[in-house]
Motif scaffolding. Structure first.
Motif, PDB file in Angstrom:
ATOM      1  N   ARG A   1     -36.310 -24.018  15.978  1.00 16.92           N
ATOM      2  CA  ARG A   1     -37.088 -22.830  15.670  1.00 16.92           C
ATOM      3  C   ARG A   1     -36.435 -21.620  16.332  1.00 16.92           C
ATOM      4  NH1 ARG A   1     -38.727 -24.720  12.030  1.00 16.92           N
ATOM      5  NH2 ARG A   1     -40.788 -24.822  11.081  1.00 16.92           N
ATOM      6  N   PRO A   2     -36.538 -20.441  15.693  1.00 11.25           N
ATOM      7  CA  PRO A   2     -36.006 -19.226  16.333  1.00 11.25           C
ATOM      8  C   PRO A   2     -36.713 -18.957  17.655  1.00 11.25           C
ATOM      9  CG  PRO A   2     -36.566 -18.848  14.023  1.00 11.25           C
ATOM     10  CD  PRO A   2     -37.144 -20.177  14.381  1.00 11.25           C
ATOM     11  N   GLY A   3     -36.048 -18.216  18.521  1.00  8.62           N
ATOM     12  CA  GLY A   3     -36.639 -17.853  19.800  1.00  8.62           C
ATOM     13  C   GLY A   3     -36.120 -18.703  20.941  1.00  8.62           C
ATOM     14  N   THR A   4     -36.892 -18.759  22.017  1.00 12.76           N
ATOM     15  CA  THR A   4     -36.482 -19.461  23.232  1.00 12.76           C
ATOM     16  C   THR A   4     -37.583 -20.399  23.684  1.00 12.76           C
ATOM     17  OG1 THR A   4     -35.224 -17.508  23.915  1.00 12.76           O
ATOM     18  CG2 THR A   4     -35.608 -19.197  25.582  1.00 12.76           C
ATOM     19  N   LYS A   5     -37.195 -21.622  24.006  1.00  9.50           N
ATOM     20  CA  LYS A   5     -38.135 -22.585  24.571  1.00  9.50           C
ATOM     21  C   LYS A   5     -38.088 -22.471  26.092  1.00  9.50           C
ATOM     22  CE  LYS A   5     -37.387 -25.817  20.741  1.00  9.50           C
ATOM     23  NZ  LYS A   5     -36.176 -25.200  20.156  1.00  9.50           N
ATOM     24  N   VAL A   6     -39.240 -22.187  26.689  1.00  7.50           N
ATOM     25  CA  VAL A   6     -39.339 -21.972  28.130  1.00  7.50           C
ATOM     26  C   VAL A   6     -40.282 -23.006  28.719  1.00  7.50           C
ATOM     27  CG1 VAL A   6     -40.048 -20.363  29.939  1.00  7.50           C
ATOM     28  CG2 VAL A   6     -38.893 -19.505  27.881  1.00  7.50           C
ATOM     29  N   LEU A   7     -39.858 -23.636  29.808  1.00  4.70           N
ATOM     30  CA  LEU A   7     -40.680 -24.640  30.468  1.00  4.70           C
ATOM     31  C   LEU A   7     -40.958 -24.223  31.899  1.00  4.70           C
ATOM     32  CD1 LEU A   7     -38.377 -26.232  28.533  1.00  4.70           C
ATOM     33  CD2 LEU A   7     -39.971 -28.083  29.007  1.00  4.70           C
ATOM     34  N   VAL A   8     -42.234 -24.208  32.260  1.00  4.15           N
ATOM     35  CA  VAL A   8     -42.673 -23.867  33.608  1.00  4.15           C
ATOM     36  C   VAL A   8     -43.291 -25.121  34.215  1.00  4.15           C
ATOM     37  CG1 VAL A   8     -44.222 -22.450  34.995  1.00  4.15           C
ATOM     38  CG2 VAL A   8     -43.082 -21.466  32.979  1.00  4.15           C
ATOM     39  N   GLY A   9     -42.707 -25.580  35.309  1.00  4.80           N
ATOM     40  CA  GLY A   9     -43.190 -26.800  35.944  1.00  4.80           C
ATOM     41  C   GLY A   9     -42.033 -27.659  36.396  1.00  4.80           C
TER      42      GLY A   9
ATOM     43  N   PRO B   1     -34.544 -14.030  24.168  1.00  9.45           N
ATOM     44  CA  PRO B   1     -34.842 -13.791  22.753  1.00  9.45           C
ATOM     45  C   PRO B   1     -36.195 -14.380  22.364  1.00  9.45           C
ATOM     46  CG  PRO B   1     -32.612 -14.651  23.042  1.00  9.45           C
ATOM     47  CD  PRO B   1     -33.295 -14.793  24.368  1.00  9.45           C
ATOM     48  N   GLY B   2     -36.977 -13.599  21.622  1.00  8.76           N
ATOM     49  CA  GLY B   2     -38.272 -14.074  21.175  1.00  8.76           C
ATOM     50  C   GLY B   2     -38.204 -14.711  19.798  1.00  8.76           C
ATOM     51  N   PRO B   3     -39.270 -15.365  19.393  1.00 10.05           N
ATOM     52  CA  PRO B   3     -40.509 -15.544  20.139  1.00 10.05           C
ATOM     53  C   PRO B   3     -40.349 -16.540  21.284  1.00 10.05           C
ATOM     54  CG  PRO B   3     -40.615 -16.755  18.080  1.00 10.05           C
ATOM     55  CD  PRO B   3     -39.349 -15.956  18.029  1.00 10.05           C
ATOM     56  N   ILE B   4     -41.155 -16.366  22.323  1.00 14.14           N
ATOM     57  CA  ILE B   4     -41.130 -17.260  23.479  1.00 14.14           C
ATOM     58  C   ILE B   4     -42.105 -18.413  23.216  1.00 14.14           C
ATOM     59  CG2 ILE B   4     -41.552 -17.499  25.961  1.00 14.14           C
ATOM     60  CD1 ILE B   4     -39.133 -15.791  25.263  1.00 14.14           C
ATOM     61  N   LEU B   5     -41.576 -19.619  23.151  1.00  8.13           N
ATOM     62  CA  LEU B   5     -42.369 -20.834  22.960  1.00  8.13           C
ATOM     63  C   LEU B   5     -42.438 -21.530  24.314  1.00  8.13           C
ATOM     64  CD1 LEU B   5     -40.625 -22.049  19.678  1.00  8.13           C
ATOM     65  CD2 LEU B   5     -42.474 -20.371  19.936  1.00  8.13           C
ATOM     66  N   MET B   6     -43.602 -21.602  24.907  1.00  8.56           N
ATOM     67  CA  MET B   6     -43.710 -22.013  26.309  1.00  8.56           C
ATOM     68  C   MET B   6     -44.511 -23.299  26.482  1.00  8.56           C
ATOM     69  SD  MET B   6     -45.048 -19.766  29.588  1.00  8.56           S
ATOM     70  CE  MET B   6     -43.668 -18.628  29.426  1.00  8.56           C
ATOM     71  N   TYR B   7     -44.033 -24.106  27.418  1.00  7.30           N
ATOM     72  CA  TYR B   7     -44.778 -25.272  27.909  1.00  7.30           C
ATOM     73  C   TYR B   7     -44.971 -25.096  29.400  1.00  7.30           C
ATOM     74  CZ  TYR B   7     -45.611 -29.940  29.770  1.00  7.30           C
ATOM     75  OH  TYR B   7     -46.130 -31.019  30.457  1.00  7.30           O
ATOM     76  N   VAL B   8     -46.179 -25.386  29.892  1.00  8.96           N
ATOM     77  CA  VAL B   8     -46.468 -25.373  31.330  1.00  8.96           C
ATOM     78  C   VAL B   8     -47.055 -26.722  31.701  1.00  8.96           C
ATOM     79  CG1 VAL B   8     -47.835 -24.328  33.173  1.00  8.96           C
ATOM     80  CG2 VAL B   8     -46.896 -22.880  31.351  1.00  8.96           C
ATOM     81  N   GLY B   9     -46.499 -27.348  32.741  1.00 10.28           N
ATOM     82  CA  GLY B   9     -47.046 -28.627  33.179  1.00 10.28           C
ATOM     83  C   GLY B   9     -45.974 -29.539  33.748  1.00 10.28           C
ATOM     84  N   ARG B  10     -46.367 -30.792  33.946  1.00  9.95           N
ATOM     85  CA  ARG B  10     -45.436 -31.776  34.486  1.00  9.95           C
ATOM     86  C   ARG B  10     -44.349 -32.090  33.462  1.00  9.95           C
ATOM     87  NH1 ARG B  10     -49.956 -34.875  35.572  1.00  9.95           N
ATOM     88  NH2 ARG B  10     -49.145 -36.591  34.337  1.00  9.95           N
ATOM     89  N   LEU B  11     -43.147 -32.294  33.980  1.00 13.68           N
ATOM     90  CA  LEU B  11     -42.031 -32.709  33.142  1.00 13.68           C
ATOM     91  C   LEU B  11     -41.864 -34.208  33.340  1.00 13.68           C
ATOM     92  CD1 LEU B  11     -39.563 -29.759  33.858  1.00 13.68           C
ATOM     93  CD2 LEU B  11     -41.367 -29.929  32.128  1.00 13.68           C
ATOM     94  N   ALA B  12     -42.543 -34.967  32.487  1.00 19.21           N
ATOM     95  CA  ALA B  12     -42.591 -36.416  32.636  1.00 19.21           C
ATOM     96  C   ALA B  12     -42.602 -37.062  31.263  1.00 19.21           C
ATOM     97  CB  ALA B  12     -43.832 -36.828  33.432  1.00 19.21           C
ATOM     98  N   VAL B  13     -42.235 -38.317  31.202  1.00 21.29           N
ATOM     99  CA  VAL B  13     -42.057 -39.011  29.925  1.00 21.29           C
ATOM    100  C   VAL B  13     -43.320 -39.014  29.096  1.00 21.29           C
ATOM    101  CG1 VAL B  13     -42.551 -41.266  30.963  1.00 21.29           C
ATOM    102  CG2 VAL B  13     -41.235 -41.147  28.835  1.00 21.29           C
TER     103      VAL B  13
END
Length: 343
Positions: free
Chosen positions: A202-210, A178-190
């Motif tokens: 927020r409406p949509g989907t939170k997508v994490l790449v990394g 489901p959109g809008p696509i809210l994306m983060y790309v990078g290290r998953l660190a504190v």
């Protein structure tokens, strides 16, 4: 010119520092220079405490020195303040040989967040490391001021670029979310402050790449977010292009190369008004910076791709590589070879 880059961050690691160094190397080789990288891949390594994906070299200055001598460089650049960087600094300094360094990461803040290590101690170590160099290269005016404020005066600029031949608008990855696509790309660190992004309603989907040490905990805490793991090359570009907004919640990054990559794909940025995003986005209109990250996301959704592409075009790797080359100094000793101190 024969150029040696000493870096604790190198392939197969995937991060902004590695991408900056590898692209700089490619551009310099294309200009006719011979460039070698002395990285952890040549040594026995151990996992970095709290961050096992990063491998730290186990070595001594004498071994690093033999590799430097074997390459016989015209110029040496020490890119990181890790074990290899300190070994090279020690060996070169004992022989009164000149070199440059660069500053990529806010280690004082990272160490404070991860281990409670006082920032003043970290800056004392950074002064000892970088003030032995002829120049310390940094990417932004904000970092220039920070380094000078903490007693590192010999600072020169080395801007960063984005590979617009790779990062460009292409057919988006088919995420079927489901959109809008809210994306983060990078290290998953504190230190990336990802909870601030995932906690937003927020409406949509939170997508994490990394990937990174915080991934498992974040997946448990935020089950509605979609964690896709790392992507590379065209697959990474396609995932950028699947986003409606690129969300960069970090308050500690010195630049944030991923923001440039997103912009080059035509994706607007939402971030906090802090160094890094402030230097990349500023008043360009290619993103929204706001202390209220949700408001920044809402505003960024209205930014056209054309504004992002136009701003990304200002960051050229050819200019960056030439600037790096200009900043280098010759490895020349004022001390006769026979007087060099033995290890």
């Amino acid at each position: 010119m024969r150029i040696l880059i000493v870096s604790d961050a190198w392939l197969p690691q995937l991060n902004g520092v590695v991408r900056a160094l590898s692209t700089t190397r490619e551009r310099l080789v294309g200009m006719g220079h011979e460039v070698e990288v002395l990285g952890p891949d040549r040594f026995r390594t151990v996992p970095c405490p709290t961050y096992p994906e990063i491998r730290l070299a186990l070595t001594r200055p004498s071994r690093v020195g033999r590799l430097i001598e074997a390459f016989a460089p015209d110029a040496v650049h020490i890119a990181t303040e890790g074990p290899l960087g300190w070994c090279a600094r020690h060996w070169l300094g004992r022989r009164d040989l000149r070199f440059t360094t660069s500053f990529h990461t806010l280690f004082p803040l990272y160490l404070k967040l991860r281990a409670g290590f006082p920032e003043r101690w970290s800056y004392a170590l950074l002064r000892r490391f970088h003030n032995a160099a002829a120049h310390t290269m940094c990417s932004t005016s904000t970092l220039d001021g920070l380094l000078r404020e903490h007693g590192i005066p010999s600072v020169v600029r080395w801007i960063r670029g984005v590979d617009t031949a790779l990062f460009r608008p292409i057919a988006p990855a088919k995420l079927n979310l489901p959109g809008p696509i809210l994306m983060y790309v990078g290290r998953l660190a504190v230190e990336k402050n990802i909870e601030a992004f995932l906690g937003i309603d927020r409406p949509g989907t939170k997508v994490l790449v990394g990937d990174g040490p915080a991934r498992a905990a974040l997946e448990r805490r935020f089950p509605k977010a979609v964690f896709l793991g790392p992507r590379m090359g065209e697959a990474l570009v396609a995932h950028y292009c699947a986003a409606d907004v690129f969300v960069f919640p970090s308050k500690t990054d010195t630049l944030g190369l991923v923001m440039l990559e997103a912009l080059a794909c035509g994706i607007p940025v939402a971030a906090y008004p802090v160094p890094g995003p402030g230097d990349v986005i500023g008043t360009s209109g290619a993103g929204v910076l706001d202390e209220n990250l949700a408001a920044a996301i809402d505003g960024a959704l209205n930014i056209p791709a054309e504004a992002c592409l136009a701003h990304a075009a200002n960051f050229d790797w050819g200019v960056s590589a030439r600037q790096f080359l200009h900043n280098l100094v010759a490895v020349e000793s004022t001390v006769p070879a026979k007087a060099a101190v033995q290890e």
